[in-house]
Design an enzyme around this catalytic site. Sequence first.
Site, PDB file in Angstrom:
ATOM      1  N   HIS A 126     139.917-144.186 -76.248  1.00 58.70           N
ATOM      2  CA  HIS A 126     139.625-142.787 -76.590  1.00 58.70           C
ATOM      3  C   HIS A 126     140.187-141.891 -75.496  1.00 58.70           C
ATOM      4  O   HIS A 126     140.005-142.168 -74.303  1.00 58.70           O
ATOM      5  CB  HIS A 126     138.112-142.584 -76.700  1.00 58.70           C
ATOM      6  CG  HIS A 126     137.694-141.161 -76.931  1.00 58.70           C
ATOM      7  ND1 HIS A 126     137.139-140.374 -75.948  1.00 58.70           N
ATOM      8  CD2 HIS A 126     137.765-140.377 -78.040  1.00 58.70           C
ATOM      9  CE1 HIS A 126     136.872-139.170 -76.440  1.00 58.70           C
ATOM     10  NE2 HIS A 126     137.241-139.147 -77.701  1.00 58.70           N
ATOM     11  N   HIS A 172     143.298-132.788 -73.093  1.00 59.59           N
ATOM     12  CA  HIS A 172     142.052-132.650 -73.838  1.00 59.59           C
ATOM     13  C   HIS A 172     141.822-131.169 -74.069  1.00 59.59           C
ATOM     14  O   HIS A 172     141.434-130.436 -73.154  1.00 59.59           O
ATOM     15  CB  HIS A 172     140.901-133.282 -73.049  1.00 59.59           C
ATOM     16  CG  HIS A 172     139.660-133.468 -73.843  1.00 59.59           C
ATOM     17  ND1 HIS A 172     138.437-133.742 -73.276  1.00 59.59           N
ATOM     18  CD2 HIS A 172     139.440-133.427 -75.183  1.00 59.59           C
ATOM     19  CE1 HIS A 172     137.527-133.857 -74.229  1.00 59.59           C
ATOM     20  NE2 HIS A 172     138.113-133.668 -75.379  1.00 59.59           N
TER      21      HIS A 172
END
Length: 589
Positions: A126, A172
């Site tokens: 992830h 991110h």
Amino acid sequence: MGSYAYRYCMCFTRKFRSPDAHPPPDVRAAHAAAGAAHGDDGLRRFLADVQREDPAEADRVLAALAGGGAAGGIARFVGRSPAAALPTLDDFFGFLFSPDLNPPISNKVHQDMSAPISHYYVFTGHNSYLTGNQLNSDSSDVPIIAALQNGVRVIELDMWPNSAKNCVDILHGGTLTAPVEIMRCLKSIKEYAFCASTYPLVITLEDHLTADLQAKVAGMITETFGDLLYVPSSDTLNEFPSPEALMKRIIISTKPPQEFREFLKAQDNQKIGGNTDKLAEEGNLRRIDSNADDSDGKDDPDDEDDEESEEEDPKFQQDTACEYRKLITIHAGKPKGHLKDALKVDPDKVRRLSLSETQLTKATASHGADIIRFTQKNILRIYPKGTRINSSNYDPMKAWTHGAQMVAFNMQGHDKSLRLMQGFFRANGGCGYVKKPDFLLKTGPNGEVFDPKASLPVKKTLKVKVYMGDGWRMDFSKTHFDAFSPPDFYARVGIAGVRADCVMKKTRTIEDQWVPVWDEEFTFPLTVPELALLRVEVQEYDMSEKHDFGGQTCLPVMELKQGIRAVPLHDRKGNRYKSVRLLMRFELI
């Protein structure tokens, strides 16, 4: 003692009494039985009868012993006879205590790899590009390389326009994480994609790009990966290819872009287009709306990942070059509307659905059977909730027991959950693909499937004996555990699995010994052995402080080699120590 004990004494430089590195009674008994009953063929008989090795594996072990190398000084005893004459007790003990010659699990791929990918658990990362926490760490190709070296088979890249809006950065989104250029990530992926496994590598792309940048990414991917890139022959698949069919191939998974009717008409004119309705609905799962009740999987805001929280912003629905869409092998979608609808199985196409760990918990409470039916054909990805900004992880067992293939983990976490994940994927030779148990792939005549909540009978019983440990003197400083005396080690042994199987037990503490000898046996009844992991930890007892960590490992129960085995231990991050190991015995009844 012989040469084995001599080598150990030479390594022991502290001014305390020499350790008792004697073979435990079971090793002495096995050596005596092999010599008395079988003479010159004793070692081969031992490998077959006690270690339960098949003839091919026994031949490999004997060849390794004869060739020296990791066997060191014990090679001499097999040089006398092709049939492998019985070694001395010390040499026999040295062989058994070598993780390279006598490992606890196989390092070879041994499962059927010809089924669709949906029939396998896949080692999944992830936010694979983050170097630390989820909020303000740097993005880099370094953690991607590390993940690939450790056998991870699904790499996630979050794509965003760079500051000039003319190229693509990986970061991110919505956080303070520093970006890294996409090309740097793609080049590193190509270089390290198959360094640990030859089975397919999946890249999940979280797409926050405009149409022109999507087209640019398509060109970058095609140019960088070349023949390594798998491009499906059809826009939709009714069954995923197998890991075996995609050996050394890279496949792409992302949400298909939203083409407009005008774009499709233009493509039709060039005989490239397709059915408008089909393309418009494909990959688009109805979102769980605010009116859905808890039983239908309504999620909490802080559980949302970038992929799932992304609204249908018009800028993501522009015309996109067909080159981008045709690269997608695993079409991803996000849940919209009632979860039961999102979990419907379409006989004509397969897809990937993503849920947060919290969504999964709620969904399994009310739609457990639907999830399992969905995962028999389609792929389910589970990801950490958004509040895990420190890159921690969740218990993967609920996802595994419901058939979820891609249980996405933060590889920066270094917590218990990550150690379970690492242990789980030591199965099947560490290739990153583990076949799901048959009970999760079968449907009964009335549509019934496995029920993880059901009370199940004991299926197998695992007996584990912890004989002794060694190697800390070589891998740790002499004052690491205690400045004034040798360490006081104890071992913890237990099971991670379904709730009924979970338990931890411990040995007594052996005081003032660098080579602790416990010689204790534990029994573990298992209701679902197929998903059970053997947890092993060593701690150093400290009366005044927190106990010191001395090593750990997690091993899939169904992969354990029976008999007396050398078990290498790892640090908290999962890196194997050079010398620290335990001598253990396994029996699965």
